[in-house]
Design an enzyme around this catalytic site. Structure first.
Site, short mmCIF file in Angstrom:
data_model
loop_
_atom_site.label_atom_id
_atom_site.label_comp_id
_atom_site.label_asym_id
_atom_site.label_seq_id
_atom_site.Cartn_x
_atom_site.Cartn_y
_atom_site.Cartn_z
N CYS A 435 0.86 -1.18 0.00
CA CYS A 435 0.00 0.00 0.00
C CYS A 435 0.90 1.23 0.00
CB CYS A 435 -0.95 -0.02 1.21
SG CYS A 435 -0.08 -0.09 2.78
N ILE A 436 0.47 2.30 0.61
CA ILE A 436 1.24 3.55 0.56
C ILE A 436 2.56 3.44 1.31
CG2 ILE A 436 1.22 6.00 1.19
CD1 ILE A 436 -1.80 5.93 0.85
#
Length: 489
Positions: A435-436
């Site tokens: 993810c981020i």
């Protein structure tokens, strides 16, 4: 289920981000070229420019379902591979063609004789089917991307078989929907017919259900009951035909008017609440998404960029959102504000409809709008904070501390190698995603995971949500580490 919905919500963010500019283009276009909305010849440079902008914006707005097909397909795949998007598109083509009115009326000729069933299959190419196709494509990719076939079929092994399997699954889904879809669609039409006699309360129930059904596309069934001549109502058609309440059996415009204060002012109020409750490091991102969506809603009533931005991240908040529409529609109906739309309940339609005979007390959009802005803002802010809802800018991954992680060095190959060794080697990895700020992995044997070794790479920490799930907090450089690790495994 909640985890699934949140992942679905995140996967919708990319296609949703395409929509705000389209709404703005359409709003400007309608303002420059009223003929696009009201009918008539398009003449002069400004009207031609407006027509051009409307068509440009409509290119994506009118094909929103297709954006969801690709966005959900790729977004919900374990490693966001484009193969999943192709599989999702194959699923979409299969379902929408098998359930097109031409196909189903050939298979079951009696459908052509039933107006409700005909309407149901005419509306099959909708966002719900788009999301469903995306889920089918992603699920088939996740399950069958590593499939090994016999030598004589080896060309179709692995990712090449995913779209084929998606097509087969879609045939089964289409066969089920062939019987289920018209039943659900017909049930909603029956509900619409049932609330017609309830006056202002009925209008509120309709508005509530209209918003609640947006994710499925089934709101079209209700819209046809109230806006067009499905059961003899036609609130929209009679309004724009220049008639008044004296020409019909209900208060003309009552099934459209309540949307104006909600879309023009309520959504901006809700958007402000989301921006103010976003985490500090993600506030600019939240502004970019919801502020532009609020402009779309105000100018031309395009609400999907706002709604799809949070409905799957925070389903409870979306239920509250739909309830507020119902409440304001009841109030709007009772106070006598009447306006109509031919596209949606934005400022553009309000201006154009204000001169029609059925329009009444259009000046009341000001007090109603102020009230809607305040109520939506307060209710959204309270709900978001009270229940810690994951609206844009408040997702679990958006932790500012994780963004400041300093790796042991800038050699991402070495960092990935250390992490992989700490995870028990490539043979212990069953899936890898990111993810981020985090690596998200599934492992075969959790006892082989050496957290001390992983942390020696300079990562911020290791989380283990379950016996097979491992999350490594790498920071904003996670994509580079993930790319190197994928090469290794």
């Amino acid at each position: 289920m909640m985890k699934f919905l949140q992942k679905l919500g995140k996967s919708l963010m990319l296609p949703v981000a395409c929509l705000p500019i389209c709404g703005i283009l359409m709003g400007i276009g309608y303002a420059l070229c009223p003929s696009t909305m009201q009918g008539g010849e398009v003449t002069g440079f400004l009207e031609m420019l407006g027509f051009f902008l409307v068509k440009a914006g409509g290119a994506l707005i009118d094909n929103m379902a297709l954006l969801f097909v690709i966005g959900v397909g790729i977004g919900m795949a374990d490693d966001t591979d484009g193969t999943a998007g192709l599989a999702a598109f194959a699923s979409w083509l299969m379902i929408t063609n098998l359930l097109s009115i031409g196909t189903v009326s050939t298979l079951m000729p009696s459908i052509a004789e039933n107006a409700n069933k005909t309407l149901a299959f005419n509306k099959i190419a909708n966002p719900f089917i788009g999301i469903l196709a995306g889920i089918i494509g992603a699920t088939c990719y996740n399950k069958f991307k590593a499939t090994k076939l016999p030598d004589w079929l080896s060309f179709f092994s692995g990712k090449r078989c995913v779209a084929i399997i998606s097509g087969v699954v879609s045939i089964v889904v289409a066969a089920i929907l062939l019987f289920v879809w018209p039943i659900v669609f017909g049930a909603l039409i029956a509900i619409g017919e049932g609330v017609v006699g309830l006056g202002a309360v009925g209008a509120g129930i309709y508005a509530f259900l209209n918003r609640l059904l947006i994710p499925t596309g089934l709101h079209h069934a209700l819209n046809n009951v109230f806006w067009f001549d499905t059961i003899g109502l036609g609130d929209l058609t009679h309004f724009w035909a220049g008639e008044t309440s004296a020409d019909v059996t209900w208060s003309l415009g009552m099934y459209m008017s309540g949307f104006f204060p909600c879309m023009m002012f309520g959504i901006p109020g809700a958007a402000l609440a989301m921006i103010q409750t976003a985490k500090d490091g993600k506030r600019k991102v939240a502004i970019g998404l919801v502020a532009s969506a609020a402009v779309c809603a105000f100018v031309c009533g395009v609400t999907e960029p706002f709604e799809f931005g949070f409905m799957f991240l925070a389903p409870l908040l979306y239920l509250i959102y739909a309830l507020l529409y119902g409440i304001f529609t009841v109030i709007t109906t009772l106070v006598g504000f009447r306006a109509g739309f031919s596209f949606s309940a934005g400022a553009t339609d309000l201006v154009f409809s204000a001169s029609l005979p059925a329009a009444e007390k259009t000046w009341m959009i000001i007090p109603l709008g102020i009230a809607a802005f305040a109520v939506f803002y307060l209710v959204f802010r309270f709900a978001i904070v009270k229940f810690d809802l994951k609206t844009p800018g408040r997702e679990d991954d958006d932790v500012e501390a994780e963004k400041k992680v300093v790796l042991s060095n800038d050699n991402y190959t070495q960092v990935a190698s250390i992490i992989l060794e700490g995870l028990g080697g490539k043979g212990n990895i069953t899936s890898l995603d990111n993810c981020i700020t985090r690596l998200r992995l599934e492992v075969k044997d959790y006892t082989k995971v050496d957290e001390k070794k992983i942390k020696s790479a300079g990562v911020a920490g290791v989380m283990r949500p379950s016996k097979t799930a491992v999350q490594v907090i790498v920071g904003t450089k996670v994509q580079f580490v993930a790319d190197e690790m994928k090469k290794m495994i």
